[in-house]
Design an enzyme around this catalytic site. Structure first.
Site, PDB file in Angstrom:
ATOM      1  N   HIS A 116      -6.117   2.468   2.009  1.00 12.92           N
ATOM      2  CA  HIS A 116      -5.273   3.519   2.665  1.00 12.92           C
ATOM      3  C   HIS A 116      -5.745   3.854   4.124  1.00 12.92           C
ATOM      4  O   HIS A 116      -5.145   3.903   5.085  1.00 12.92           O
ATOM      5  CB  HIS A 116      -5.208   4.880   1.725  1.00 12.92           C
ATOM      6  N   ASP A 168       0.909  -1.104  -0.115  1.00 10.76           N
ATOM      7  CA  ASP A 168      -0.148   0.074   0.028  1.00 10.76           C
ATOM      8  C   ASP A 168       0.884   1.291   0.062  1.00 10.76           C
ATOM      9  O   ASP A 168       1.565   1.611   0.949  1.00 10.76           O
ATOM     10  CB  ASP A 168      -0.941   0.071   1.173  1.00 10.76           C
ATOM     11  N   HIS A 169       1.050   1.682  -1.172  1.00  8.19           N
ATOM     12  CA  HIS A 169       2.124   2.956  -1.345  1.00  8.19           C
ATOM     13  C   HIS A 169       1.685   3.924  -0.266  1.00  8.19           C
ATOM     14  O   HIS A 169       2.711   4.935  -0.082  1.00  8.19           O
ATOM     15  CB  HIS A 169       1.987   3.417  -2.845  1.00  8.19           C
TER      16      HIS A 169
END
Length: 579
Positions: free
Chosen positions: A251, A188-189
């Site tokens: 996120h 998850d960037h």
């Protein structure tokens, strides 16, 4: 009111940065948008900082026909260094063609022979999610899931990880069929953003906040990801996804888990993952019914953003005219565990909102009683700690302080809160406190009391006489010009806490201040990363020559290096309230 800007008080403390081992990165979708905007610039940054091994290489893979030189030309936008560019290669083919994977296998072998290396391999899937199963299957069938040289093999999968529970389980099964769990990295960037990384440092490297991080002191927590833009040409993708799949289930829940998880036993990935999973399992399942106000969905319509007219979501390109896809989602969640029982967590995300901001706001409970009612102050606002993630990364702490002058505002008091702000009540509390001071012992062997007298010397480059040479002072005077004492207060609150008091003349600088030094964290989860000890947090109440407050705590410095420094959130009353 002016903003309070933190400064780095000690940049060189507690730094850990590990260069990458010998490895090659095989990027599927290397000619695509994600690789060009994120992956290649990141590799260039690592190279510039000397963090890539001399045997590093990158093999780009895609359907687009490119030669090695063609691919290097696209990489050159990030670095002109020949040493960097010569590490890049390219292979083209169809993702469903077994020959493509045989070619990749051969290219990896040839590059390692050229470098005289047995570098490990990382497969990075920078692809549309529907291609993941085909690529994973072919990697496994071709034997690329196992090392050919003795080095490691890893696979990185970007979000979204499936469309729903069923497809996520199927993708997990596909990965598990060909790769061991320790080889799989689900990315998850958002977790790479500096302030998100800083949450663990902020919570577990500082003793000042973690004792308050629970239902006893926190009223609620808000996590917001707001965007002012619309779908911006991604209508086809977004209409199948929506706010819940695009932002909420990855996120927002990732940030929630970092904010609310229990302290892990160490900074190792498995220990942190275990605590995240335990936290997520404790979330009370929401009820998706029309009468339930804990879940809200919305969709933006035509209007104006910053004075510019914009269309509604249903008028966006590649969006169905009667689409019901949500562009806004908000939820009130509860975590059923000992720490967070009945504390609401408000999560929200959306497009076409008034401003772009991502932040976590920890709202503390209001004081249970105001002692200032007799002075006309009936209510006090809550303290708020804000972790700012974008567009500006940082930390903000909002609390009450007294304005200069006769106006009454709030300040910190280091004693039992008096029953009211009336003079008699405050006097009573002071007297009670002073009576609790342990009487000092005035004996030569007692080091709790120190006296001194200044002698001749220099102050700021100017010669000065000693005290006994001062006018009207006896030549053999024993009068002290410096006194210091270590006192103890024998009551329930302060038992065995030393209070160091000192005063004197002819000292290096003029300053009057109170420094509250908190205990160090009882345990550091960062020992496995090489950080064995953490400094104490300090709150400084500045009295003169400048009046203000300073708060010193640990935070992670920007960059991939695990480096903590002391941040000084420092301000003077006169500057802050000047506006």
């Amino acid at each position: 009111m002016k903003s309070i800007c933190p400064t780095v008080a000690d940049e060189g403390v507690l730094c850990v940065e590990t260069p990458a081992p010998a490895c090659g990165v095989v990027v599927f979708g290397a000619s695509g948008d994600l690789a060009q905007r994120k992956l290649l610039p990141a590799l260039a940054s690592l190279f510039d900082r000397g963090l890539l091994n001399e045997d590093f290489f990158c093999l780009g893979c895609g359907r687009k026909e490119l030669s090695d030189d063609d691919f290097r030309k696209t990489v050159a936008a990030n670095s002109q260094s020949p040493e960097f560019l010569n590490r890049f290669y390219y292979a083209s083919g169809d993702y469903n063609d077994s020959k493509f994977y045989s070619d990749i296998k051969q290219r990896i072998s040839d590059i390692n022979k050229k470098n005289n290396s047995n570098a490990g391999v990382i497969f990075y899937l920078s692809l549309p999610p529907f291609l993941y199963p085909d690529v994973i299957e072919n990697l496994g069938k071709s034997g690329l899931n196992k090392s050919q040289t003795g080095g490691f093999v890893r696979i990185v999968v970007e979000k979204p990880f499936g469309r729903d529970l069923q497809t996520a389980l199927e993708l997990n099964d596909c990965l598990g069929k060909w790769f061991a769990e320790e080889q799989i990295y689900r990315i998850d960037h958002y977790l790479g953003k500096e302030t998100v990384q800083n949450i663990l440092m902020f919570r577990f490297a500082n003793s000042i906040f973690e004792p308050l991080w629970n239902r006893n002191y926190i009223d609620h927590i808000q996590i917001t990801i707001a965007e002012s833009l619309g779908v911006e040409g991604r209508g086809s993708y977004y209409d199948k996804s929506g706010a819940i799949r695009d932002m909420f289930q990855n996120h927002l829940l990732s940030m929630l888990s970092l904010v609310a998880m229990e302290p892990p036993a160490s900074f190792e990935a498995e220990r942190i993952r275990d605590e995240k999973v335990q936290l997520l399992r404790s979330i009370r399942p929401p009820v998706f019914e029309p009468w339930n106000e804990d879940i809200v969905f919305g969709q933006y319509s035509a209007g104006e953003i910053t004075g510019k007219k914009v269309c509604g979501y249903q008028q966006e390109k590649d969006v169905a005219p009667q689409s019901k896809t949500e562009t806004y989602a908000a939820a009130r969640l509860f975590i059923d565990n000992w720490r967070w029982r009945d504390v609401p967590f408000y999560l929200r995300t959306g497009k076409r909102l008034p401003r772009r901001v991502t932040e976590i706001a920890i709202v503390f409970k209001k004081p249970p009683h105001t002692i200032f009612a007799s002075a006309g102050i009936q209510d006090l606002p809550a303290n708020v700690l804000v972790l700012k993630i974008q567009p500006d990364e940082g930390i903000g702490l909002f609390f009450e302080a007294k304005r200069p002058g006769s106006k009454l505002c709030m300040g910190l008091v280091a004693m039992e809160p008096p029953a009211s702000f009336e003079a008699e009540r405050i006097r009573d509390e002071k007297v009670q406190l002073l009576r609790s001071i342990r009487p000092p012992v005035f004996e030569p062997w007692n080091e709790d009391i120190v006296f001194g007298q200044y002698s001749a010397g220099e102050i700021t480059g100017k010669k000065v006489c000693g005290y006994q040479q001062e006018k009207d002072v006896a030549p053999q005077s024993k009068t002290e010009t410096y006194a210091a004492a270590r006192l103890f207060i024998d009551n329930w609150r302060w038992r065995d806490v030393p209070f160091y008091l000192r005063t004197g003349k002819r000292l290096p600088r003029r300053v009057t201040e109170i420094a509250i030094v908190f205990k160090k964290p009882p345990h550091t989860i960062f020992a496995s990363a090489g950080i064995q000890d953490l400094p104490a947090n300090v709150l400084v109440l500045k009295i003169q020559p400048d009046e203000g407050i300073g708060l010193f705590f640990e935070a992670k410095r920007p960059g991939s290096k695990l480096c903590m420094g002391t941040l000084a959130m420092d301000f003077n009353y006169a500057d802050v309230f000047a506006a």
